[in-house]
Design a protein around this motif. Structure first.
Motif, mmCIF file in Angstrom:
data_model
loop_
_atom_site.group_PDB
_atom_site.id
_atom_site.type_symbol
_atom_site.label_atom_id
_atom_site.label_comp_id
_atom_site.label_asym_id
_atom_site.label_seq_id
_atom_site.Cartn_x
_atom_site.Cartn_y
_atom_site.Cartn_z
ATOM 1 N N ARG A 1 0.757 -1.010 -0.033
ATOM 2 C CA ARG A 1 -0.017 -0.016 0.026
ATOM 3 C C ARG A 1 0.626 1.356 0.011
ATOM 4 O O ARG A 1 0.539 2.143 -0.987
ATOM 5 N N ASN A 2 2.071 1.416 0.711
ATOM 6 C CA ASN A 2 2.774 2.328 0.883
ATOM 7 C C ASN A 2 3.430 2.612 -0.483
ATOM 8 O O ASN A 2 3.690 3.598 -0.949
ATOM 9 N N PHE A 3 3.845 1.288 -1.270
ATOM 10 C CA PHE A 3 4.249 1.742 -2.591
ATOM 11 C C PHE A 3 3.432 2.391 -3.411
ATOM 12 O O PHE A 3 4.039 3.232 -4.239
ATOM 13 N N TRP A 4 2.341 1.860 -3.580
ATOM 14 C CA TRP A 4 1.264 2.428 -4.573
ATOM 15 C C TRP A 4 1.078 3.936 -4.348
ATOM 16 O O TRP A 4 0.817 4.609 -5.090
ATOM 17 N N GLU A 5 0.895 4.128 -2.932
ATOM 18 C CA GLU A 5 0.421 5.408 -2.511
ATOM 19 C C GLU A 5 1.723 6.412 -2.906
ATOM 20 O O GLU A 5 1.378 7.602 -3.464
ATOM 21 N N LYS A 6 3.017 5.935 -2.844
ATOM 22 C CA LYS A 6 4.146 6.995 -3.313
ATOM 23 C C LYS A 6 4.240 6.990 -4.755
ATOM 24 O O LYS A 6 4.222 8.297 -5.130
ATOM 25 N N LEU A 7 4.082 5.948 -5.383
ATOM 26 C CA LEU A 7 4.212 5.966 -6.796
ATOM 27 C C LEU A 7 3.005 6.866 -7.363
ATOM 28 O O LEU A 7 3.322 7.466 -8.513
ATOM 29 N N LEU A 8 1.769 6.630 -6.985
ATOM 30 C CA LEU A 8 0.734 7.412 -7.560
ATOM 31 C C LEU A 8 0.674 8.850 -7.213
ATOM 32 O O LEU A 8 -0.011 9.773 -7.779
ATOM 33 N N GLY A 9 1.548 9.278 -6.307
ATOM 34 C CA GLY A 9 1.614 10.446 -5.728
ATOM 35 C C GLY A 9 2.655 11.144 -6.545
ATOM 36 O O GLY A 9 2.789 12.568 -6.261
ATOM 37 N N ILE A 10 3.356 10.758 -7.237
ATOM 38 C CA ILE A 10 4.442 11.358 -8.151
ATOM 39 C C ILE A 10 3.752 12.022 -9.540
ATOM 40 O O ILE A 10 3.379 11.376 -10.175
ATOM 41 N N ASP A 11 3.980 13.155 -9.475
ATOM 42 C CA ASP A 11 3.334 13.968 -10.529
ATOM 43 C C ASP A 11 3.764 13.490 -11.812
ATOM 44 O O ASP A 11 3.091 13.517 -13.081
#
Length: 105
Positions: A67-77
């Motif tokens: 979950r942390n992985f996807w949150e971080k990746l999808l938060g990158i503009d």
């Protein structure tokens, strides 16, 4: 035991070259620059069976790391999420754990 996520993207017919170029030129460099590539087991393009699919497998120690992985990746503009989604018909995610016998990567 590690958790694996298999993501299968059903790509619009005729759009696989555009999608693979998008991953090669934009998405994968963002993943690498963010230090997230270590989770990638591999990307695969189907050649038999259901066609026009991009399959990628990711490895995590647990669901919190996933979950942390996807949150971080999808938060990158700079990650081209909107461009990727525009080339897809559907997406299927499957979480898997390795069996307690045989090799697991």
């Amino acid at each position: 035991m590690p958790l694996y996520e298999r993501r299968t993207y059903q790509v619009r017919v005729g759009q696989m070259p555009e999608l693979t170029a998008l991953y090669r030129e934009k998405a994968w460099p963002v993943i690498q620059a963010a230090g997230l590539a270590k989770h990638c087991v591999g990307y695969f393009i189907t050649d038999t069976g259901a066609l026009h699919q991009l399959v990628h497998i990711w490895r995590f120690e647990d669901d919190a790391e996933r979950r942390n992985f996807w949150e971080k990746l999808l938060g990158i503009d700079a990650f081209p999420l909107v461009e990727i989604r525009s080339l897809l018909v559907s997406q299927e995610n499957q979480l898997m754990r390795g069996a307690d016998w045989g090799p697991v990567v």
